[in-house]
Design an enzyme around this catalytic site. Structure first.
Site, PDB file in Angstrom:
ATOM      1  N   GLU A 146      -7.060  11.604   0.921  1.00 55.14           N
ATOM      2  CA  GLU A 146      -5.801  12.136   1.621  1.00 55.14           C
ATOM      3  C   GLU A 146      -4.573  11.089   1.527  1.00 55.14           C
ATOM      4  O   GLU A 146      -5.064   9.771   1.592  1.00 55.14           O
ATOM      5  CB  GLU A 146      -6.064  12.432   3.136  1.00 55.14           C
ATOM      6  CG  GLU A 146      -6.815  13.811   3.237  1.00 55.14           C
ATOM      7  CD  GLU A 146      -7.326  13.865   4.505  1.00 55.14           C
ATOM      8  OE1 GLU A 146      -7.371  15.252   5.100  1.00 55.14           O
ATOM      9  OE2 GLU A 146      -7.229  13.222   5.554  1.00 55.14           O
ATOM     10  N   CYS A 188       1.391   6.484   2.577  1.00 52.20           N
ATOM     11  CA  CYS A 188       0.484   5.613   2.943  1.00 52.20           C
ATOM     12  C   CYS A 188      -0.833   6.046   1.890  1.00 52.20           C
ATOM     13  O   CYS A 188      -1.037   7.401   2.073  1.00 52.20           O
ATOM     14  CB  CYS A 188      -0.046   6.084   4.559  1.00 52.20           C
ATOM     15  SG  CYS A 188      -1.734   5.443   5.079  1.00 52.20           S
ATOM     16  N   CYS A 217     -14.944   4.363   3.200  1.00 50.23           N
ATOM     17  CA  CYS A 217     -14.946   2.831   3.344  1.00 50.23           C
ATOM     18  C   CYS A 217     -16.319   2.488   3.936  1.00 50.23           C
ATOM     19  O   CYS A 217     -17.025   3.183   4.668  1.00 50.23           O
ATOM     20  CB  CYS A 217     -14.045   2.679   4.427  1.00 50.23           C
ATOM     21  SG  CYS A 217     -13.779   0.919   4.611  1.00 50.23           S
ATOM     22  N   CYS A 249     -15.728   0.084  10.987  1.00 50.30           N
ATOM     23  CA  CYS A 249     -15.001  -0.466  12.109  1.00 50.30           C
ATOM     24  C   CYS A 249     -15.516   0.607  13.048  1.00 50.30           C
ATOM     25  O   CYS A 249     -15.225   1.716  12.924  1.00 50.30           O
ATOM     26  CB  CYS A 249     -13.773  -0.557  12.011  1.00 50.30           C
ATOM     27  SG  CYS A 249     -13.224  -1.757  10.683  1.00 50.30           S
ATOM     28  N   CYS A 263     -13.006   3.756  13.804  1.00 45.89           N
ATOM     29  CA  CYS A 263     -12.446   4.243  12.764  1.00 45.89           C
ATOM     30  C   CYS A 263     -13.088   5.371  12.407  1.00 45.89           C
ATOM     31  O   CYS A 263     -14.326   5.374  11.918  1.00 45.89           O
ATOM     32  CB  CYS A 263     -12.020   3.247  11.382  1.00 45.89           C
ATOM     33  SG  CYS A 263     -11.116   4.058  10.014  1.00 45.89           S
ATOM     34  N   GLY A 294     -10.029   3.586   2.997  1.00 43.79           N
ATOM     35  CA  GLY A 294     -10.869   2.525   2.236  1.00 43.79           C
ATOM     36  C   GLY A 294      -9.922   0.957   2.629  1.00 43.79           C
ATOM     37  O   GLY A 294      -9.342   1.067   3.373  1.00 43.79           O
ATOM     38  N   SER A 299      -2.891  -3.473   3.712  1.00 47.64           N
ATOM     39  CA  SER A 299      -3.619  -3.690   5.004  1.00 47.64           C
ATOM     40  C   SER A 299      -5.007  -4.030   4.752  1.00 47.64           C
ATOM     41  O   SER A 299      -5.814  -3.170   3.975  1.00 47.64           O
ATOM     42  CB  SER A 299      -3.472  -2.735   5.855  1.00 47.64           C
ATOM     43  OG  SER A 299      -4.122  -2.833   7.204  1.00 47.64           O
ATOM     44  N   LEU A 350      -6.262  -6.742  13.029  1.00 47.75           N
ATOM     45  CA  LEU A 350      -6.822  -7.819  14.008  1.00 47.75           C
ATOM     46  C   LEU A 350      -7.587  -7.085  15.071  1.00 47.75           C
ATOM     47  O   LEU A 350      -8.706  -7.564  15.210  1.00 47.75           O
ATOM     48  CB  LEU A 350      -5.608  -8.531  14.400  1.00 47.75           C
ATOM     49  CG  LEU A 350      -5.849 -10.154  15.182  1.00 47.75           C
ATOM     50  CD1 LEU A 350      -6.594 -10.965  13.972  1.00 47.75           C
ATOM     51  CD2 LEU A 350      -4.861 -10.440  15.873  1.00 47.75           C
ATOM     52  N   HIS A 351      -6.892  -6.255  16.063  1.00 42.59           N
ATOM     53  CA  HIS A 351      -7.510  -5.644  17.063  1.00 42.59           C
ATOM     54  C   HIS A 351      -8.350  -6.466  17.840  1.00 42.59           C
ATOM     55  O   HIS A 351      -8.721  -5.672  19.067  1.00 42.59           O
ATOM     56  CB  HIS A 351      -8.747  -4.532  16.401  1.00 42.59           C
ATOM     57  CG  HIS A 351      -7.893  -3.596  15.221  1.00 42.59           C
ATOM     58  ND1 HIS A 351      -6.558  -3.168  15.352  1.00 42.59           N
ATOM     59  CD2 HIS A 351      -8.343  -3.520  14.062  1.00 42.59           C
ATOM     60  CE1 HIS A 351      -6.272  -2.438  14.269  1.00 42.59           C
ATOM     61  NE2 HIS A 351      -7.422  -2.723  13.624  1.00 42.59           N
ATOM     62  N   ASN A 411      -5.935   6.557  17.963  1.00 36.71           N
ATOM     63  CA  ASN A 411      -6.000   7.932  17.661  1.00 36.71           C
ATOM     64  C   ASN A 411      -7.385   8.672  17.841  1.00 36.71           C
ATOM     65  O   ASN A 411      -8.273   8.244  16.808  1.00 36.71           O
ATOM     66  CB  ASN A 411      -5.621   8.431  16.212  1.00 36.71           C
ATOM     67  CG  ASN A 411      -3.909   8.282  16.118  1.00 36.71           C
ATOM     68  OD1 ASN A 411      -3.249   8.803  16.832  1.00 36.71           O
ATOM     69  ND2 ASN A 411      -3.567   7.327  15.224  1.00 36.71           N
ATOM     70  N   CYS A 446      -3.131   7.366  12.090  1.00 35.42           N
ATOM     71  CA  CYS A 446      -3.903   6.165  11.400  1.00 35.42           C
ATOM     72  C   CYS A 446      -5.539   6.519  11.860  1.00 35.42           C
ATOM     73  O   CYS A 446      -5.789   6.883  13.073  1.00 35.42           O
ATOM     74  CB  CYS A 446      -3.858   4.917  12.143  1.00 35.42           C
ATOM     75  SG  CYS A 446      -2.273   4.291  11.761  1.00 35.42           S
TER      76      CYS A 446
END
Ligand code: SAH
Ligand code: SF4
Length: 408
Positions: free
Chosen positions: A124, A137, A144, A148, A151, A209, A241, A264-265, A340, A383
């Site tokens: 996508e 994007c 991936c 995380c 995600c 990814g 990123s 970072l998060h 999200n 995201c």
């Protein structure tokens, strides 16, 4: 909640710009100059002619966006016919196109299998228009490997790196669909940029990814995208990123030099180990050192630090102050991303007041307007919500997501 004008996935019309590759014939769309030269050599063109022809093809493919060799009017008929016998200019097939009420567009692309007989993969990509720019994007991998914990893409089992041509083709498909080539009929609709003469001006590698795990493809694709005689999206308008693949950060800066964003998060290793598990391999100290020494970094070329706002997890005022301290001395921008949600996640997005409080602390430390407005939520384009056709949401998951969006 957003008003939805067109969320029903529709199958894109099979017109010339989206026609799938003709079985068996490779496409020249997305190739580097070196690969184009190799293709011309395959045709048996004399060496002295190859360079001149490659420059012509480059112009037609990338600057003009043509989809047929017949449009290449300064290439002789004979050569056009020989090209068409061996190659196409086909792009990956658009299987779904969705347009959000805010102008955000999402496309699901079907990539032909790399090896004949394999199943095709879907990726996508999302187009986010603003008044003065249009950002695409793009994805660098199918799925991936990094898991995380917040995600959605990380939950996808299937993974392969995209080729450079597949990354470039994403941009070409977006330009096709937007009519964003000189002389083409431009797309119209709410939210599209009104300034400048291009609709697609910026690229972010923030789709599916980990771009630095697909280093070779990403590096090659950036050189193609940034070429001033072609697609012309300069390196200052391309942002990669990464979750923090430290050894590749320096290499990317030195060899390619795009803008950098870091997911970072968290400001403590203990928490980052949980949210972004690659932190166990490359902890914060190493990551920040790589940022400090990233070759192109300067006050004019700041690194973006992405920070997803997770309720009760990383969103306290103490976290905000620690964030500011951690980044001291690095030319940085901070991007707070409201989480999200996706079905099955154990996280919630921080409350709006908490985000404001956090953002105030960051703002007072000298970073401007750091909250990223969620875009295209009505089409699941935000995201971390990207997930491909091969691992489509079940009907129950889709209903749950719609209910979540409606509750906002
Ligand atoms: N793999 C790369 C690029 C893709 S993710 C990376 O991690 O940097 C792009 C951004 O979206 C990252 O900052 C990622 O952490 C963030 N993201 C992932 N899932 C999200 C979610 N559910 N809500 C908000 N942001 C999310
Ligand atoms: Fe992969 Fe990035 Fe998602 Fe982490 S946030 S799982 S690195 S796509």
């Amino acid at each position: 909640m957003m008003t939805v004008i067109d969320t029903a996935p529709r199958t894109a019309p099979a017109d010339a710009t989206t026609s799938p590759p003709r079985a068996g014939l490779p496409s020249l769309a997305g190739l580097s100059r070196a690969r184009l030269l190799a293709a011309l050599a395959e045709l048996g063109l004399p060496e002295r002619e190859q360079r001149m022809r490659a420059a012509q093809l480059w112009h037609w493919i990338y600057l003009r966006g043509v989809t047929s060799f017949d449009e290449m009017t300064n290439v002789g008929k004979g050569l056009r016919a020989r090209l068409a016998e061996r190659f196409t200019l086909a792009r990956p097939e658009v299987v779904v196109e969705q347009v959000s009420a805010d102008g955000t567009r999402k496309w699901l692309l079907r990539l032909p299998p790399e090896i004949a007989g394999d199943r095709p993969h879907d990726v996508e990509m999302v187009y986010i228009p603003e008044s003065d720019r249009g950002t695409l994007c793009v994805s660098s991998q199918v799925g991936c490997t990094l898991n995380c914990s917040f995600c959605h893409t990380g939950t996808q089992r299937l993974v392969r790196n995209l080729t450079a041509a597949e990354i470039v083709a994403q941009v070409m498909v977006a330009r096709d669909r937007l009519g964003d080539y000189p002389g083409a009929t431009r797309a119209t609709g709410p939210g599209l940029p009104t300034e400048g003469d291009r609709l697609l001006t910026n690229i972010v590698f923030m789709g599916m990814g980990e771009p630095l795990y697909a280093y070779d493809s990403v590096a090659e694709s950036i050189e193609i995208l940034a070429d001033g005689e072609g697609l012309g999206i300069g390196k200052r308008r391309i942002t990669v990123s990464t979750s923090g693949v430290v050894p590749e950060i320096e290499r990317l800066g030195r060899e390619v030099g795009p803008m950098l964003a870091i997911s970072l998060h968290a400001v403590r290793d203990e928490l980052r180990d949980e949210l972004v598990p690659i932190n166990k391999k490359y902890p914060l100290k190493q990551l920040l050192e790589a940022c400090r020494t990233y070759p192109p970094v300067s006050n004019a070329k700041r690194i973006t630090f992405e920070y997803v706002m997770l309720k009760g997890v990383n969103d306290s005022p103490a976290d905000a102050r620690a964030l500011v301290r951690l980044l001291a001395g690095i030319p940085a921008k901070i991007n707070l991303i409201p989480f999200n949600p996706w079905p099955g996640t154990r996280y919630e997005c921080s409350d709006w007041e908490t985000i404001e409080q956090f953002s105030d602390i960051v703002f007072r430390a000298g970073y401007s307007s750091p909250v990223r407005t969620p875009r295209g939520r009505d089409i699941l384009a935000a995201c971390g919500q990207l997930k491909s056709e091969t691992e489509r949401l079940s009907a129950r998951e889709r209903l749950a997501l719609r209910a979540m969006a409606a509750a906002e």
